[in-house]
Write a protein that holds these residues in place. Structure first.
Motif, PDB file in Angstrom:
ATOM      1  N   LEU A 229       2.601  -3.466   8.969  1.00 19.22           N
ATOM      2  CA  LEU A 229       3.921  -3.814   8.425  1.00 19.22           C
ATOM      3  C   LEU A 229       3.943  -5.225   7.836  1.00 19.22           C
ATOM      4  O   LEU A 229       4.616  -5.477   6.831  1.00 19.22           O
ATOM      5  N   GLY A 230       3.234  -6.141   8.461  1.00 20.67           N
ATOM      6  CA  GLY A 230       3.226  -7.522   7.986  1.00 20.67           C
ATOM      7  C   GLY A 230       1.877  -7.950   7.471  1.00 20.67           C
ATOM      8  O   GLY A 230       1.468  -9.105   7.664  1.00 20.67           O
ATOM      9  N   PHE A 231       1.167  -7.056   6.783  1.00 18.99           N
ATOM     10  CA  PHE A 231      -0.224  -7.322   6.418  1.00 18.99           C
ATOM     11  C   PHE A 231      -0.383  -8.578   5.564  1.00 18.99           C
ATOM     12  O   PHE A 231      -1.341  -9.328   5.723  1.00 18.99           O
ATOM     13  N   GLU A 232       0.540  -8.837   4.640  1.00 15.78           N
ATOM     14  CA  GLU A 232       0.410 -10.025   3.806  1.00 15.78           C
ATOM     15  C   GLU A 232       0.470 -11.296   4.648  1.00 15.78           C
ATOM     16  O   GLU A 232      -0.165 -12.308   4.326  1.00 15.78           O
ATOM     17  N   TRP A 233       1.215 -11.260   5.769  1.00 13.00           N
ATOM     18  CA  TRP A 233       1.326 -12.419   6.635  1.00 13.00           C
ATOM     19  C   TRP A 233       0.037 -12.616   7.434  1.00 13.00           C
ATOM     20  O   TRP A 233      -0.403 -13.763   7.652  1.00 13.00           O
ATOM     21  N   ARG A 306       4.318  -2.266   0.097  1.00 11.08           N
ATOM     22  CA  ARG A 306       3.065  -2.849  -0.398  1.00 11.08           C
ATOM     23  C   ARG A 306       2.138  -3.203   0.757  1.00 11.08           C
ATOM     24  O   ARG A 306       0.930  -2.941   0.701  1.00 11.08           O
ATOM     25  N   ASN A 307       2.687  -3.778   1.837  1.00  8.89           N
ATOM     26  CA  ASN A 307       1.857  -4.134   2.996  1.00  8.89           C
ATOM     27  C   ASN A 307       1.213  -2.910   3.629  1.00  8.89           C
ATOM     28  O   ASN A 307       0.011  -2.910   3.959  1.00  8.89           O
ATOM     29  N   LEU A 308       1.995  -1.853   3.831  1.00  9.45           N
ATOM     30  CA  LEU A 308       1.473  -0.635   4.441  1.00  9.45           C
ATOM     31  C   LEU A 308       0.371  -0.011   3.596  1.00  9.45           C
ATOM     32  O   LEU A 308      -0.671   0.415   4.108  1.00  9.45           O
ATOM     33  N   ILE A 313      -5.439   1.214   2.627  1.00 10.27           N
ATOM     34  CA  ILE A 313      -6.598   1.288   1.733  1.00 10.27           C
ATOM     35  C   ILE A 313      -7.747   0.456   2.275  1.00 10.27           C
ATOM     36  O   ILE A 313      -8.907   0.894   2.304  1.00 10.27           O
ATOM     37  N   ILE A 314      -7.456  -0.740   2.733  1.00  9.56           N
ATOM     38  CA  ILE A 314      -8.511  -1.629   3.222  1.00  9.56           C
ATOM     39  C   ILE A 314      -9.152  -1.083   4.495  1.00  9.56           C
ATOM     40  O   ILE A 314     -10.389  -1.078   4.629  1.00  9.56           O
ATOM     41  N   PHE A 315      -8.346  -0.603   5.433  1.00 12.56           N
ATOM     42  CA  PHE A 315      -8.917  -0.068   6.671  1.00 12.56           C
ATOM     43  C   PHE A 315      -9.704   1.209   6.409  1.00 12.56           C
ATOM     44  O   PHE A 315     -10.733   1.452   7.054  1.00 12.56           O
TER      45      PHE A 315
END
Length: 475
Positions: A229-233, A306-308, A313-315
């Protein structure tokens, strides 16, 4: 001043598959296919052993030095062919992507502003959903196909005034230079090496048996949801967390960390002000409070979407069943050995052309990891050649549809949330010895000299570190 490390050729670890069968085999056979390749039975057995087990850990190369040198020749030839063919079509492609990001964002923000002025709630909701979806699309495209790839230097050859790795910055709270250090340099150099690649679990999620189990790992699924949820952070503070250890013995540690921390807080202030203060307030003054609210909620929702998406994709590109994790860094690794590690440690995701674009072509994670500075729109065209090379050298080419890869990631996260009998025993034994080194452990974990009081007690340690170094030069 840019915060990037000096540009240097990446050196990486030799991947070596743990092989109980090695003692019972001898090297045999030589065959030729343009380049001399040695085909060992032991290499085949190692590959089969790795494929038969989930979550393989790597400690010894599955190929001989002669094989990895030949592999490097083939991949280098493929790379040079593509890079020599770059031209006008590639320039137009990335410029169209940039134009799409800008136009879709403008249209989305207009729709969110208009939504608050419509007469019926049904109309308001419909336009809000359309505007939020379009803004999510714009932010995903900005983050993945535009920002990630431009900041990798994939389009530096164009010498464009702002679509280059030194000047472009994306629409998230992480400053470009901090991400380029933690991602372009550390992650792509030490890919999947426990203790060297800090993207392995992001200091939060246990994803391999090489990471010692602790009781906090029971909450892996919950921590993963928070991370997503807070991936950008998480990405924003990631480099601060890494740099505290990386520059621990550096004479200019305080200056480096102050520079990084201040850059981080300045970028956070700009992003938060833009999405949650300035734009909603401006729209509110012009069109009323309902338009301000629709803009605010649309911005917040688009950032979460966008974070989700980015996290998923990265994981899926790094933590599927057969994504190999590495245990050490070898001094004698060649470029061919580095290629092997990138191939075995990455996973591709199958999908449509639009899916690949929205993933920043990180759906071609294998191709991205072997050629990180190749324009990502070219990855799809070289997939058949890379697959053929992997077949020739008996290397696993891990690919699957999004649903399959995502399911594997979730199963892996859940699997490592539970300790084995040996892991639980190891943890209990470590706890009995912890008291003797309590002072050292606390000193290492704290890493900052100001007392933790008041609201700071509720902040993650890395946030406290960023606050501390942002305002302190000498300690």
């Amino acid at each position: 001043m840019r915060l990037l490390p000096p540009i240097s050729t990446a050196h990486s670890a030799v991947p070596v598959l743990t092989d109980p069968l090695a003692s019972s085999h001898k090297e045999q056979g030589v065959r030729s296919n343009n380049v001399v390749k040695k085909d060992f039975n032991v290499a085949e057995d190692r590959a089969k052993l790795a494929k038969s087990s989930l979550y393989p850990t790597v400690t010894q190369t599955p190929l001989s030095k002669a094989q990895t040198e030949a592999l490097a020749v083939e991949l280098n030839t493929l790379y040079n062919q593509v890079m020599d063919s770059l031209g006008v079509s590639d320039t137009r492609y990335i410029q169209r992507v940039y134009a799409t990001v800008v136009c879709s964002e403008i249209a989305a923000r207009a729709l969110l502003a208009i939504a608050g002025r419509l007469a019926t709630k049904r109309a308001q909701l419909a336009i809000w959903l359309l505007g939020t979806s379009m803004l999510s699309f714009s932010k995903i495209l900005n983050n993945m196909e535009l920002g990630h790839n431009v900041m990798h230097g994939q389009y530096d050859w164009m010498q464009h005034p702002h679509l280059n790795s030194q000047k472009f910055d994306w629409d998230i709270v992480c400053p470009a230079p901090l991400w380029q250090h933690s991602h372009n340099y550390l992650h792509h150099t030490f890919t999947n090496i426990v203790g060297r690649d800090h993207d392995v679990g992001y200091h939060l999620i246990r994803v391999t048996a090489e990471q010692p189990w602790t009781p906090e790992d029971r909450y892996n699924p919950l921590k993963t949801l928070i991370l997503a949820l807070g991936f950008e952070w998480a990405v924003a503070f990631h480099d601060i967390q890494i740099s505290v250890d990386e520059y621990a013995d550096a004479a200019d540690k305080q200056q480096i960390l102050q520079q990084k921390s201040r850059a981080l807080w300045a970028k956070i202030a700009r992003q938060v002000a833009k999405d949650y203060l300035v734009l909603p307030a401006t729209v509110g003054l012009a069109l009323g409070s309902r338009s301000a609210l629709s803009t605010l909620t649309g911005n917040a929702t688009a950032n979460i979407v966008r974070n989700l998406w980015t996290w998923a994709i990265i994981f899926c590109g790094h933590f599927t069943d057969q994504a190999h994790i590495y245990t050490h860094l070898a001094e004698d690794e060649s470029k061919g050995d580095w290629y092997v590690r990138q191939i075995l440690g990455s996973s591709n995701i199958e999908g449509s052309k639009l899916f690949h674009i929205l993933s920043g072509n990180l759906s071609h994670q294998i191709e991205h990891h072997i050629f990180p500075d190749m324009p990502a729109n070219r990855y799809a065209s070289i997939v058949p050649q890379v697959q053929a090379i992997c077949r020739d050298y008996n290397l696993s080419y891990n690919t699957g549809n999004f649903g399959s890869q995502f399911k594997q990631v979730l199963k892996r996260i859940y699997h490592f949330s539970k300790p084995s009998v040996d892991e639980l025993a190891a943890y209990n034994q470590a706890q009995t010895l912890a008291d003797a080194a309590t002072d050292k452990v606390m000193e290492k974990q704290q890493r900052i000299s100001d007392p933790v009081t008041g609201f700071k007690r509720y902040l993650p340690q890395v946030v406290r570190q960023a606050l501390f170094y942002a305002r302190n030069m000498d300690t």
